[in-house]
Design a protein around this motif. Structure first.
Motif, PDB file in Angstrom:
ATOM      1  N   SER A 220      15.376  11.729   2.618  1.00 40.28           N
ATOM      2  CA  SER A 220      15.466  10.437   3.381  1.00 40.28           C
ATOM      3  C   SER A 220      16.646   9.643   3.280  1.00 40.28           C
ATOM      4  O   SER A 220      16.988   8.643   4.204  1.00 40.28           O
TER       5      SER A 220
ATOM      6  N   HIS B 172       8.654   9.406   6.895  1.00 36.89           N
ATOM      7  CA  HIS B 172       9.789   8.382   6.479  1.00 36.89           C
ATOM      8  C   HIS B 172      10.078   7.963   8.167  1.00 36.89           C
ATOM      9  O   HIS B 172      10.534   8.535   8.950  1.00 36.89           O
ATOM     10  N   ARG B 173      10.154   6.528   8.299  1.00 33.20           N
ATOM     11  CA  ARG B 173      10.552   5.819   9.466  1.00 33.20           C
ATOM     12  C   ARG B 173      10.070   6.729  10.673  1.00 33.20           C
ATOM     13  O   ARG B 173      10.633   7.113  11.772  1.00 33.20           O
TER      14      ARG B 173
ATOM     15  N   PHE C  15      12.471   5.904  -2.742  1.00 38.49           N
ATOM     16  CA  PHE C  15      10.987   5.898  -2.426  1.00 38.49           C
ATOM     17  C   PHE C  15      10.380   4.501  -2.585  1.00 38.49           C
ATOM     18  O   PHE C  15      10.495   4.132  -3.829  1.00 38.49           O
TER      19      PHE C  15
ATOM     20  N   GLY D 118       4.414   8.844   2.149  1.00 37.65           N
ATOM     21  CA  GLY D 118       5.564   8.255   2.691  1.00 37.65           C
ATOM     22  C   GLY D 118       5.596   6.624   2.224  1.00 37.65           C
ATOM     23  O   GLY D 118       4.708   6.037   1.664  1.00 37.65           O
ATOM     24  N   SER D 119       7.022   6.193   2.619  1.00 40.44           N
ATOM     25  CA  SER D 119       7.104   4.874   2.015  1.00 40.44           C
ATOM     26  C   SER D 119       6.261   3.917   3.191  1.00 40.44           C
ATOM     27  O   SER D 119       5.760   4.298   4.011  1.00 40.44           O
TER      28      SER D 119
ATOM     29  N   PHE E 213      11.991  13.344  -2.032  1.00 38.48           N
ATOM     30  CA  PHE E 213      11.972  12.193  -0.996  1.00 38.48           C
ATOM     31  C   PHE E 213      13.278  11.564  -0.926  1.00 38.48           C
ATOM     32  O   PHE E 213      13.945  11.374   0.160  1.00 38.48           O
TER      33      PHE E 213
ATOM     34  N   ALA F 220       5.951   3.909   7.241  1.00 34.85           N
ATOM     35  CA  ALA F 220       6.510   5.170   7.514  1.00 34.85           C
ATOM     36  C   ALA F 220       5.785   5.692   8.745  1.00 34.85           C
ATOM     37  O   ALA F 220       6.348   6.557   9.437  1.00 34.85           O
TER      38      ALA F 220
END
Lengths: 327, 264
Positions: free
Chosen positions: B252, B223-224, B256, B39-40, B248, B43
């Protein structure tokens, strides 16, 4: 010269219990416990009152030590349950102890020369007279017993959990140990030893005084540092033995200083400077050059000393970390 | 089986910086699952693992381990079920203690500690056996303080410590991220070997897409604060890193942006 050796042996062994207690909290638990400055005279005051009340001297000494343990519990509970900063918790307890001592003795000091002391009592069981040597022998036996018990304890599952609490609190919590409990336990044991030290001191010198705790913490730290520098290593057994020997060496240096005509009123300042010097030498340029002359162990200790402000900050930092997450 | 239901976690509540770190997380982890998590930045990957471990309390939701609700248990009371390794090699081992002492502490994970000798002969045999599996030769250096080991050796030891009691769940939070590439791949190999041998249920965060695809039988992407992608082993085996990044972006709606992933 004889009196110097006998004096420093006796004093050194009495204060060795305190050095061991300080080693437990400051060095192994990483907890700068300032309670001990109050615990030491508290042990003496409680013992003195008990002796005056006609309690058996040996029991009186035990009561003094237990009072010390209770003081440690007070600091521990304040820190772990009420989340008071570790240094402040110790100061609060030490300050409160002052009143407890005055209330216990009913006045600032109690002379005990008229009463039988614990050394005479114990030596009497074996039909021995109370001489300098026999008192030292008694103390030596007790010191070794405490050394052995502590060495055993610190290598049990529980003892390892205590040491791990000082080394890596996050890790040991992740392994299922409630670090509040290990801290509390260590503070009780350490202050029990400091109370014992105070109790034995008042029995040896024949009086208890509310002021007898001033500066004892720095002396104990100096003893532990001396011990680790001269005899130390990372092994726990070495540290324990080092604290006892360091205490004797420290008292020897003081006695020697007196013999050489140094004024006694300068001792506390000199001790503080000595500790400061040992802790900061490695951080200074000149110190680095001078430190090259020191044995490797001494340099190592200076760098990693838990007694240094940096190391105290380490534990505070870990705690803050936890608090941030709690938000 | 581990069940997460409706987990929410806010940080900096009632300030302008309020963040929803975990947003209605629902996750069912089956026994033996080895899930990689990517994940970023921010996240909520680490927050998720910390919530499961009990390091941070959650605001709402329910965490169950094998049917037992552990949501309100403090970290040290969940420890018996959960082994955990952090990114920081200093965090999961005690530097001042020796290898054998660290292992002795770990072999009582979650149990009462009493006044029995910690390092005993039967235990030493067990430690040697467990260390031999890592292939680093640490079994011959049991009395060395852990502080003198390298980062890779410390993480390998941490792995042995985390898995010695066969916890119901193993949490790995980028446990190879702070290591050099060679040590990282060594520790990853050891991880895979231990996890496979004992069929440990594992959640592993990684910033390395290639690692995320290569290891484990399931991959989730966050993500978030939300889980935006959950793929099983068949699909995972077919994916390439480029396809994963494209997936991704489509899930999202953003690019990314894990800076470490880009550097890796």
């Amino acid at each position: 010269m004889d009196s110097v050796i006998i004096n420093s042996l006796q004093q050194g062994l009495i204060f060795a219990f305190m050095a061991l207690g300080v080693l437990l909290t400051f060095r192994l638990l990483g907890f700068p416990d300032l309670t001990v400055e109050g615990t030491f005279p508290l042990g003496a005051a409680v013992t003195a009152r008990a002796v005056v009340e006609g309690v058996d001297p040996l029991l009186a000494v035990l009561l003094g030590a237990l009072a010390g343990g209770a003081a440690g519990a007070a600091t521990g509970l304040m820190h772990t349950r009420l989340k008071v900063n570790n240094i402040l918790a110790g100061i609060l307890t030490a300050s409160a102890i002052y009143t407890v001592m005055l209330r216990t003795m009913g006045r600032p000091n109690t002379p005990l020369l008229a009463y039988e002391n614990v050394y005479g009592q114990v030596l009497g069981w074996f039909g021995l007279g109370e001489t300098h040597l026999s008192v030292i022998f008694t103390l030596l036996v007790l010191t070794l017993a405490v050394r052995v018990v502590l060495g055993w304890f610190l290598n049990t599952d529980l003892g390892l959990a205590v040491r791990a609490t000082g080394s890596n609190e996050r890790m040991i919590r992740a392994l299922g140990v409630n670090t509040d409990n290990t801290k509390l336990l260590t503070l009780i044991i350490a202050n029990f030893l400091v109370g014992l030290s105070g109790a034995l001191a008042c029995q040896a010198q024949g009086f208890a005084d509310v002021g007898m705790g001033i500066g004892v913490l720095v002396a104990a730290i100096a003893s532990a540092i001396l011990g680790e520098t001269i005899f130390g290593g990372n092994r726990v057994g070495r540290l324990l033995t080092g604290a006892i020997l360091g205490s004797i060496v420290y008292r020897g240096l003081l006695a020697l200083g007196l013999r050489l005509g140094l004024p006694a009123e300068d001792f506390k300042l000199m001790t503080a400077l000595l500790v400061l010097l040992v802790l900061t030498l490695p951080n200074m340029e000149i110190g680095n050059r001078m430190a090259k002359g020191l044995p490797k162990k001494a340099r190592l200790f200076c760098r990693q000393a838990i007694f240094s402000p940096g190391a105290a900050g380490k534990t505070a930092g870990a705690r803050n970390h936890g608090r941030e997450v709690d938000n | 089986m581990i069940n997460l239901t409706g987990i929410n976690k806010y940080f900096f509540v009632n300030t302008p910086n309020e963040i929803k770190a975990l947003d209605n997380i629902n996750l069912q982890v089956n026994p033996g699952d080895f899930i990689t998590i990517i994940g970023s930045n921010g996240a909520g990957k680490s927050t998720l693992l910390k919530a499961v471990a009990g390091v941070i309390p959650v605001d709402s939701g329910c965490i169950e381990i094998d049917g037992q609700d552990v949501t309100n248990l403090p970290e040290h009371r969940r420890a018996g079920d959960i082994g955990r390794i952090d990114q920081d090699p200093m965090a999961s081992t005690a530097a001042e203690l020796t290898i054998e002492e660290n292992l002795a502490i770990a072999c009582l994970r979650g149990q009462r500690r009493a006044l029995a000798r910690a390092v005993t002969r039967p235990r030493l045999e067990r430690f040697r056996q467990a260390l031999r599996d890592t292939g680093l030769g640490l079994e011959d250096r049991l009395r060395v303080p852990v502080g003198t080991l390298s980062g890779g050796q410390r993480q390998a030891l941490a792995l042995v410590m985390a898995t010695m009691t066969r916890p119901r769940l193993l949490l790995l939070d980028e446990h190879t991220a702070a290591l050099d590439p060679k040590a990282a791949s060594l520790v990853m190999d050891i991880t895979e070997r231990i996890v496979n041998r004992h069929q440990l249920t594992t959640l592993m965060i990684t910033h390395n897409m290639e690692q995320a695809l290569r290891f484990g039988n399931r991959l989730i992407m966050m993500h978030r604060g939300r889980i935006i992608l959950d793929i099983g082993s068949d699909e995972k085996n077919r994916l390439t890193v480029a396809e994963l990044i494209a997936k991704f972006a489509s899930c999202s709606g953003t690019v990314f942006d894990n800076d470490r992933a880009l550097l890796a």
